[in-house]
Design a protein around this motif. Structure first.
Motif, PDB file in Angstrom:
ATOM      1  N   THR A 204      17.626  -5.536  -3.145  1.00  0.00           N
ATOM      2  CA  THR A 204      17.080  -4.871  -4.322  1.00  0.00           C
ATOM      3  C   THR A 204      16.492  -5.944  -5.224  1.00  0.00           C
ATOM      4  N   ILE A 205      15.186  -5.907  -5.435  1.00  0.00           N
ATOM      5  CA  ILE A 205      14.504  -6.932  -6.223  1.00  0.00           C
ATOM      6  C   ILE A 205      14.771  -6.733  -7.707  1.00  0.00           C
ATOM      7  N   PHE A 206      14.623  -5.512  -8.186  1.00  0.00           N
ATOM      8  CA  PHE A 206      15.018  -5.205  -9.560  1.00  0.00           C
ATOM      9  C   PHE A 206      15.471  -3.754  -9.655  1.00  0.00           C
ATOM     10  N   ASN A 207      16.330  -3.500 -10.641  1.00  0.00           N
ATOM     11  CA  ASN A 207      16.837  -2.160 -10.915  1.00  0.00           C
ATOM     12  C   ASN A 207      17.082  -2.087 -12.419  1.00  0.00           C
ATOM     13  N   ASP A 208      16.024  -1.749 -13.162  1.00  0.00           N
ATOM     14  CA  ASP A 208      16.104  -1.736 -14.623  1.00  0.00           C
ATOM     15  C   ASP A 208      15.195  -0.638 -15.165  1.00  0.00           C
ATOM     16  N   ALA A 209      14.677  -0.824 -16.372  1.00  0.00           N
ATOM     17  CA  ALA A 209      13.834   0.187 -17.016  1.00  0.00           C
ATOM     18  C   ALA A 209      12.528   0.421 -16.251  1.00  0.00           C
ATOM     19  N   ARG A 210      12.089  -0.556 -15.478  1.00  0.00           N
ATOM     20  CA  ARG A 210      10.867  -0.393 -14.670  1.00  0.00           C
ATOM     21  C   ARG A 210      11.086   0.502 -13.467  1.00  0.00           C
ATOM     22  N   GLY A 211      12.335   0.727 -13.117  1.00  0.00           N
ATOM     23  CA  GLY A 211      12.673   1.501 -11.927  1.00  0.00           C
ATOM     24  C   GLY A 211      13.495   0.650 -10.974  1.00  0.00           C
ATOM     25  N   LYS A 212      13.469   1.026  -9.716  1.00  0.00           N
ATOM     26  CA  LYS A 212      14.218   0.289  -8.695  1.00  0.00           C
ATOM     27  C   LYS A 212      13.266  -0.081  -7.567  1.00  0.00           C
TER      28      LYS A 212
ATOM     29  N   ARG B 284      13.508   0.044  31.547  1.00  0.00           N
ATOM     30  CA  ARG B 284      12.982   0.128  32.903  1.00  0.00           C
ATOM     31  C   ARG B 284      11.460   0.181  32.909  1.00  0.00           C
ATOM     32  N   THR B 285      10.876   0.811  31.884  1.00  0.00           N
ATOM     33  CA  THR B 285       9.423   0.967  31.854  1.00  0.00           C
ATOM     34  C   THR B 285       8.713  -0.199  31.171  1.00  0.00           C
ATOM     35  N   GLY B 286       9.472  -1.162  30.663  1.00  0.00           N
ATOM     36  CA  GLY B 286       8.871  -2.312  30.009  1.00  0.00           C
ATOM     37  C   GLY B 286       9.641  -2.704  28.764  1.00  0.00           C
ATOM     38  N   ASP B 287       9.288  -3.848  28.227  1.00  0.00           N
ATOM     39  CA  ASP B 287       9.955  -4.365  27.042  1.00  0.00           C
ATOM     40  C   ASP B 287       9.029  -4.214  25.841  1.00  0.00           C
ATOM     41  N   SER B 288       9.619  -4.176  24.647  1.00  0.00           N
ATOM     42  CA  SER B 288       8.799  -4.131  23.446  1.00  0.00           C
ATOM     43  C   SER B 288       9.500  -4.877  22.322  1.00  0.00           C
ATOM     44  N   ASN B 289       8.697  -5.468  21.469  1.00  0.00           N
ATOM     45  CA  ASN B 289       9.165  -6.182  20.282  1.00  0.00           C
ATOM     46  C   ASN B 289       8.414  -5.634  19.078  1.00  0.00           C
ATOM     47  N   HIS B 290       9.128  -5.355  18.006  1.00  0.00           N
ATOM     48  CA  HIS B 290       8.531  -4.878  16.769  1.00  0.00           C
ATOM     49  C   HIS B 290       9.067  -5.716  15.622  1.00  0.00           C
ATOM     50  N   PHE B 291       8.252  -5.927  14.614  1.00  0.00           N
ATOM     51  CA  PHE B 291       8.735  -6.512  13.371  1.00  0.00           C
ATOM     52  C   PHE B 291       7.945  -5.895  12.229  1.00  0.00           C
ATOM     53  N   GLY B 292       8.528  -5.935  11.036  1.00  0.00           N
ATOM     54  CA  GLY B 292       7.830  -5.322   9.913  1.00  0.00           C
ATOM     55  C   GLY B 292       8.548  -5.532   8.611  1.00  0.00           C
ATOM     56  N   GLY B 293       7.990  -4.909   7.589  1.00  0.00           N
ATOM     57  CA  GLY B 293       8.561  -4.991   6.262  1.00  0.00           C
ATOM     58  C   GLY B 293       8.291  -3.720   5.495  1.00  0.00           C
ATOM     59  N   LYS B 294       9.120  -3.473   4.500  1.00  0.00           N
ATOM     60  CA  LYS B 294       9.019  -2.240   3.744  1.00  0.00           C
ATOM     61  C   LYS B 294       9.333  -2.499   2.281  1.00  0.00           C
ATOM     62  N   LEU B 295       8.597  -1.852   1.391  1.00  0.00           N
ATOM     63  CA  LEU B 295       8.860  -1.866  -0.042  1.00  0.00           C
ATOM     64  C   LEU B 295       9.022  -0.423  -0.511  1.00  0.00           C
ATOM     65  N   ASP B 296      10.076  -0.144  -1.268  1.00  0.00           N
ATOM     66  CA  ASP B 296      10.318   1.181  -1.839  1.00  0.00           C
ATOM     67  C   ASP B 296      10.538   1.025  -3.334  1.00  0.00           C
ATOM     68  N   TRP B 297       9.754   1.748  -4.128  1.00  0.00           N
ATOM     69  CA  TRP B 297       9.904   1.716  -5.571  1.00  0.00           C
ATOM     70  C   TRP B 297      10.108   3.144  -6.072  1.00  0.00           C
ATOM     71  N   ALA B 298      10.987   3.307  -7.041  1.00  0.00           N
ATOM     72  CA  ALA B 298      11.221   4.628  -7.626  1.00  0.00           C
ATOM     73  C   ALA B 298      11.679   4.479  -9.070  1.00  0.00           C
ATOM     74  N   ASN B 299      11.263   5.434  -9.911  1.00  0.00           N
ATOM     75  CA  ASN B 299      11.803   5.538 -11.265  1.00  0.00           C
ATOM     76  C   ASN B 299      12.081   7.020 -11.522  1.00  0.00           C
ATOM     77  N   ASP B 300      12.270   7.406 -12.771  1.00  0.00           N
ATOM     78  CA  ASP B 300      12.628   8.794 -13.081  1.00  0.00           C
ATOM     79  C   ASP B 300      11.515   9.787 -12.738  1.00  0.00           C
ATOM     80  N   ASN B 301      10.252   9.371 -12.823  1.00  0.00           N
ATOM     81  CA  ASN B 301       9.130  10.294 -12.619  1.00  0.00           C
ATOM     82  C   ASN B 301       8.393  10.126 -11.300  1.00  0.00           C
ATOM     83  N   ALA B 302       8.435   8.949 -10.713  1.00  0.00           N
ATOM     84  CA  ALA B 302       7.578   8.690  -9.568  1.00  0.00           C
ATOM     85  C   ALA B 302       8.285   7.828  -8.529  1.00  0.00           C
ATOM     86  N   LYS B 303       7.689   7.810  -7.323  1.00  0.00           N
ATOM     87  CA  LYS B 303       8.175   6.932  -6.266  1.00  0.00           C
ATOM     88  C   LYS B 303       6.997   6.540  -5.381  1.00  0.00           C
ATOM     89  N   ALA B 304       7.114   5.363  -4.773  1.00  0.00           N
ATOM     90  CA  ALA B 304       6.066   4.857  -3.896  1.00  0.00           C
ATOM     91  C   ALA B 304       6.715   4.042  -2.785  1.00  0.00           C
TER      92      ALA B 304
END
Length: 173
Positions: free
Chosen positions: A76-84, A97-117
């Motif tokens: 959690t980067i911040f959790n204050d008046a700006r939101g979380k 059996r059908t093959g191998d796979s590798n995945h990598f990634g990143g995710k950002l989630d922001w939310a406050n009282d009125n909105a979320k992204a």
């Protein structure tokens, strides 16, 4: 007569072998169906350990299709008046059996009282990159009216992205 007796004994032995379970199995795994085809309890390993300001998580396991592993770091980067604002980085490996796979990634989630992204970017090694972004919000216009709107964009590899938008006004009489 002797061949009939031999076949009968062989059938009894096969039937006994298919319904027998290892000693101590019922006590160790009481909720597992004992007459299943494979008499082995699933052995997935999951961990979740606090590290610094975040936590490291992971899972190792297997299915009939192969072996898999997923690990990552979440904070959690911040959790204050700006939101979380939460951030996550992850990677996974699947051996099958059908093959191998590798995945990598990143995710950002922001939310406050009125909105979320949310923003999620992932890449399959030697494959396509997937980008997904979404946002939604609810705003009060007056004491009886509110506006809600949201939308998202999803894009995999080349070509045009998928875009969706939705808006709604509610008024209570």
């Amino acid at each position: 007569m002797q061949s009939t007796l031999t076949v009968l004994v062989a059938l009894v032995c096969v039937a006994m072998a298919q319904v027998s379970i290892p000693p101590g199995y019922k006590e160790r795994y009481p909720n597992y169906y004992p007459w299943a085809k494979n008499a082995r309890h699933p052995r997935d390993v999951t961990w979740d350990k606090p590290v610094g300001d975040g936590k490291v998580f992971g899972t190792l396991g297997s299915t009939d299709q192969g072996l898999f592993g997923k690990a990552g770091y979440k904070e959690t980067i911040f959790n204050d008046a700006r939101g979380k604002l939460d951030a996550e980085a992850y990677g996974s490996r699947v051996l099958g059996r059908t093959g191998d796979s590798n995945h990598f990634g990143g995710k950002l989630d922001w939310a406050n009282d009125n909105a979320k992204a949310a923003l999620d970017i992932s890449k399959q090694i030697h494959g396509k990159t997937t980008v997904e972004a979404s946002g939604a919000g609810v705003w009060k216009l007056d004491k009886n009216t509110q506006l809600s709107a949201g939308g998202g964009v999803s894009h995999t590899g080349s070509g045009k992205p998928d875009v969706n938008v939705k808006a709604q006004i509610e008024h209570k009489f």
